[in-house]
Design a protein around this motif. Structure first.
Motif, PDB file in Angstrom:
ATOM      1  N   LEU A  54       0.835  -1.165   0.054  1.00 25.89           N
ATOM      2  CA  LEU A  54       0.011   0.107  -0.182  1.00 25.89           C
ATOM      3  C   LEU A  54       0.789   1.119  -0.166  1.00 25.89           C
ATOM      4  O   LEU A  54       2.031   1.392   0.567  1.00 25.89           O
ATOM      5  CB  LEU A  54      -0.996   0.116   1.361  1.00 25.89           C
ATOM      6  CG  LEU A  54      -2.051  -1.060   1.289  1.00 25.89           C
ATOM      7  CD1 LEU A  54      -2.636  -0.854   2.695  1.00 25.89           C
ATOM      8  CD2 LEU A  54      -2.861  -1.210   0.179  1.00 25.89           C
ATOM      9  N   THR A  55       0.327   2.362  -0.678  1.00 24.90           N
ATOM     10  CA  THR A  55       1.039   3.583  -0.542  1.00 24.90           C
ATOM     11  C   THR A  55       0.830   4.384   0.728  1.00 24.90           C
ATOM     12  O   THR A  55      -0.107   3.839   1.377  1.00 24.90           O
ATOM     13  CB  THR A  55       0.484   4.595  -1.784  1.00 24.90           C
ATOM     14  OG1 THR A  55      -0.701   4.805  -1.435  1.00 24.90           O
ATOM     15  CG2 THR A  55       0.678   3.886  -3.060  1.00 24.90           C
ATOM     16  N   PRO A  56       1.386   5.384   0.967  1.00 25.48           N
ATOM     17  CA  PRO A  56       0.783   6.112   2.274  1.00 25.48           C
ATOM     18  C   PRO A  56      -0.412   6.567   2.265  1.00 25.48           C
ATOM     19  O   PRO A  56      -0.988   6.792   3.422  1.00 25.48           O
ATOM     20  CB  PRO A  56       1.827   7.321   2.424  1.00 25.48           C
ATOM     21  CG  PRO A  56       3.288   6.730   1.726  1.00 25.48           C
ATOM     22  CD  PRO A  56       2.678   6.040   0.359  1.00 25.48           C
ATOM     23  N   GLN A  57      -1.136   6.634   1.076  1.00 26.13           N
ATOM     24  CA  GLN A  57      -2.548   7.097   1.090  1.00 26.13           C
ATOM     25  C   GLN A  57      -3.490   5.883   0.741  1.00 26.13           C
ATOM     26  O   GLN A  57      -4.587   5.937   0.631  1.00 26.13           O
ATOM     27  CB  GLN A  57      -2.802   7.837  -0.155  1.00 26.13           C
ATOM     28  CG  GLN A  57      -2.048   9.212  -0.266  1.00 26.13           C
ATOM     29  CD  GLN A  57      -0.488   9.072  -0.469  1.00 26.13           C
ATOM     30  OE1 GLN A  57      -0.328   8.475  -1.266  1.00 26.13           O
ATOM     31  NE2 GLN A  57       0.026  10.085   0.423  1.00 26.13           N
ATOM     32  N   ASP A  97      -3.398   3.490  -1.284  1.00 23.71           N
ATOM     33  CA  ASP A  97      -3.866   2.657  -2.405  1.00 23.71           C
ATOM     34  C   ASP A  97      -3.100   1.926  -2.698  1.00 23.71           C
ATOM     35  O   ASP A  97      -1.901   1.467  -2.069  1.00 23.71           O
ATOM     36  CB  ASP A  97      -3.636   3.903  -3.380  1.00 23.71           C
ATOM     37  CG  ASP A  97      -4.748   5.265  -3.411  1.00 23.71           C
ATOM     38  OD1 ASP A  97      -5.894   4.722  -3.385  1.00 23.71           O
ATOM     39  OD2 ASP A  97      -4.080   6.317  -3.490  1.00 23.71           O
ATOM     40  N   ASN A 136       0.141  -0.110  -4.398  1.00 17.74           N
ATOM     41  CA  ASN A 136       1.293   0.073  -5.154  1.00 17.74           C
ATOM     42  C   ASN A 136       1.380  -0.859  -5.955  1.00 17.74           C
ATOM     43  O   ASN A 136       1.952  -2.006  -5.490  1.00 17.74           O
ATOM     44  CB  ASN A 136       2.252   0.348  -4.152  1.00 17.74           C
ATOM     45  CG  ASN A 136       3.776   0.604  -4.675  1.00 17.74           C
ATOM     46  OD1 ASN A 136       4.081   0.355  -5.682  1.00 17.74           O
ATOM     47  ND2 ASN A 136       4.604   1.427  -3.957  1.00 17.74           N
TER      48      ASN A 136
END
Length: 708
Positions: free
Chosen positions: A310-313, A315, A317
């Protein structure tokens, strides 16, 4: 000869008795219309019990060691309080806004008790889960008006469906040999209350007694077969009523035919399909993973760390996902998901074949030509709920939901057509699932199917995925809950309009308290639910919500396309949609070819497929013990000791539920919540540490032997 009926409790002449023998044996076929229902006592105790239950259950839902207060506790607790109020409150009449009422209209009666129970049964809204996931995990802000609409519409929408589909311990006993029902109830309430200290705290091995693991303490295969927690549970059993009734409800109130169908599905799945897939065919690389778990894995048999992709947001990756590797499921978990696909189509086809003609006839004829039994005739004395009440709730909920999807479309991600799709799916399934539940006491689930469908339609939209599932599932659950309450009111002769008011007000009160507690906790507790940012000893880890968050990642961000699409490891499970649709057909054909064989229509494919629907987290030992208890009471005792069954069976079920629930709450508050742990050999259930080990050569897992 004196009549057995009181002056207000005469049966109707020429009445038709209820066709269901179990109902005819235990439900009174009389009514006293003079009993007051919506009294001050009923309103006060009903609203109070609803507020207390929702506040406590919502608060503890966020804790690492969560627990739930059952509505049965309030049902028992309000009985002496109601009798005390009847003995002490003044009988004077009061007038408010032109309406006169008395605080004490007479003795506390069974109809008041039923109404209070309806208030208490209004549970926690699934909409709170959506709000928690959005705010705690996805770090998004939400407009409070949007939140209120979400909570209200997910709760009330189901009442509209219920309105569209609704057409489809107080008694004084004569002196007889043996205990009265009240004496029997109090005796077994006390016994179950005291006994639960053993499986609940002192001797927890009684929860899952896996003796096979003691005989073969160094064999992975033996422990996979015999473990009650992490294996197939062969030979394992439980002496814990909470575990027996945890997933399919009390076995004492489930019809024998339903128990038999669940048993058939359970045996086929656990003792035939899973062993073949694991040991013989190594289906889905099964031997790389534990045989029984709902954990997610990497190709090397390690637990799948979702945060790595996961990205920091929050979403997906895709680069990290390609590097980290594909997601794998345990064999039993994958097959359990596949069974949900089959159950989805089997439910539609089964109801269409076996009940379609009756549904069509009744929809055209209304209720004018329906044959009434004694209970329906007695209920003709009361005013029905106007159909437009339900239509207004339905249209209002749909309108507000669509408004939310337009005004806050960036926050909720689910566009107006997605909302309408969710409503359509809920409408499609409420009636078939309601019929299955009404005839078998089992409610087939389709959470995974809802997430599967919207995951294909809207990939990469986790909040839309969660919201779609919530609207589909929550509206169906509320509709069936309301219909179940109407059925209770029907048998207990509660005026339908009183039932409607109690259920609606209880729902509005529970939703308000539910939202207020959750919002307060989300705003006031730092890093609520986010384990990575918390102090190591923080009690606010929210395991239930973490599971929901992980599901949104799997079904939306990773998406069903990667798992079940062309090239996906689990692509062949999609064929179970077709298989599920076909399975009910031969049963229906045989029932038409051999109408004299009354057992053929009792073969219920959706219920057979439901036999393993909740595994995991349900274990084979939970279900096997449920089957044994149900067989003893609803086959052998019902057949050979029908008088005992009629008098005590349901009383025993409630007493076991209540005693276990009371002690469970006491143990949690007094001991477990304070960290007071009683450690010894018998306080650890199962004792099968190797059951969670893989058997594929070369797979290295900590604490497990390595096969070469």
């Amino acid at each position: 000869m004196a009549s057995k009926y009181g002056p207000q409790e005469q049966p109707l002449p020429g009445e038709e008795r209820c066709a269901v023998e179990e109902v005819a044996l235990v439900v009174p076929e009389t009514d006293d219309p003079s009993l007051p229902v919506m009294t001050f006592r009923a309103w006060f105790l009903g609203v109070t019990s609803c507020v207390i239950l929702i506040f406590v259950n919502t608060f503890f839902m966020y804790r690492t060691h969560s627990f739930t207060i059952s509505a049965v506790i309030m049902q028992i607790a309000v009985l002496p309080i109601g009798k005390f109020m009847a003995a002490t409150l003044p009988e004077s009449k009061y007038s408010v806004l032109g309406c006169s009422f008395s605080l004490n209209p007479g003795p506390f009666n069974i109809k008041e008790h039923v109404i209070i129970t309806v208030f208490a049964n209004c549970g926690v809204s699934m909409g709170v889960g959506v709000i928690t996931i959005i705010k705690a995990y996805y770090k998004q802000t939400l407009n409070i008006l949007c939140v209120i609409i979400l909570i209200r519409t997910t709760q009330v929408l189901g009442y509209g469906w219920a309105g569209m589909f609704r057409r489809a311990l107080h008694e004084k006993e004569p002196k007889t040999k043996g205990m009265t029902r009240m004496q029997f109830f109090l005796a077994f309430l006390t016994i179950s209350f005291v006994y639960y200290t053993f499986p609940g705290y002192l001797f927890q091995i009684l929860t899952l007694f896996s003796w096979v693991c003691w005989v073969w303490p160094h064999s992975i295969t033996a422990q996979q077969i015999g473990s009650g927690y992490h294996g197939l549970g062969v030979g394992a059993f439980t002496f814990d009523w909470a575990k027996i009734s945890a997933y399919h409800g009390s076995p004492l109130v489930t019809p024998w035919s339903s128990i038999l169908n669940v048993g058939i599905g359970f045996i086929i799945f656990i003792y035939i399909i899973v062993p073949l897939c694991y040991w013989k065919y190594n289906t889905f690389d099964a031997r790389k993973f534990p045989i029984f778990t709902d954990q997610l894995f990497t190709t090397t048999g390690q637990k799948y760390d979702i945060t790595q992709i996961l990205t920091p947001q929050f979403d997906l990756n895709t680069t990290a996902y390609d590097s980290y590797g594909n997601l794998y499921l345990s064999p039993l978990f994958a097959l359990s998901i596949g069974s949900g696909f089959a159950r989805f189509t089997a439910t539609l086809v089964h109801v269409a074949l076996f009940h379609g003609r009756d549904i069509w006839k009744q929809s055209r004829a209304g209720v004018k030509n329906v044959k009434l039994d004694v209970h329906a005739k007695l209920m003709k004395s009361y005013k029905e709920v106007p159909q437009w009440w339900f239509h207004m709730l339905l249209l209002g909920s749909i309108a507000l939901s669509l408004l939310m999807s337009f005004v806050w479309k960036e926050d909720v991600q689910l566009q107006w057509w997605g909302m309408l799709f969710a409503f359509s799916l809920a409408w499609l399934f409420t009636l078939p699932i309601g019929i299955i539940q009404a005839t078998t006491n089992q409610q087939p689930e389709y959470n995974i199917v809802a997430q599967f469908i919207i995951g294909y339609v809207l990939p990469g939209k986790p909040i839309a995925n969660l919201l779609f599932k919530t609207y589909v599932r929550m509206s169906t659950i509320n509709a069936l809950s309301f219909l179940s309450d109407l059925k209770l009111g029907h048998y207990m002769k509660i005026p339908p309009r009183c039932m409607f008011k109690a259920q609606l007000v209880g729902t509005l009160v529970s939703g308000t308290v539910n939202l207020a507690v959750s919002w307060w906790m989300l705003e006031s507790i730092d890093n609520l639910c986010v384990v990575e940012d918390q102090h190591p000893k923080s009690p606010w880890t929210c395991p239930k919500f973490r599971d929901i968050f992980d599901a949104t990642v799997v079904w939306s961000l990773i998406g069903p396309e990667r798992l079940f699409g062309p090239g996906g490891l689990y692509r062949n499970l999609v064929w179970l949609f077709l298989i599920g649709a076909v399975l009910p057909v031969p049963v229906w054909v045989l029932s038409k070819m051999y109408p004299e064989k009354k057992w053929i229509p009792m073969i219920n494919i959706p219920v057979i497929l439901h036999g393993f629907a909740k595994m995991p987290p349900a274990t084979p030992t939970n279900i096997a013990s449920w089957l044994i208890m149900g067989t003893i009471f609803n086959y052998f005792i019902f057949k050979y000791r029908k008088g005992w069954w009629q008098k005590y069976n349901y009383v025993l079920s409630v007493a076991m539920d209540a005693g276990t629930a009371f002690m469970g709450v006491l143990l949690f508050i007094a001991l477990k919540n304070e960290g007071i742990v009683f450690k010894w050999w018998g306080s650890v259930p199962d004792h099968c540490p190797l059951a969670s080990c893989p058997t594929e050569p070369g797979i290295v897992v900590k604490g497990c032997p390595i096969f070469t």
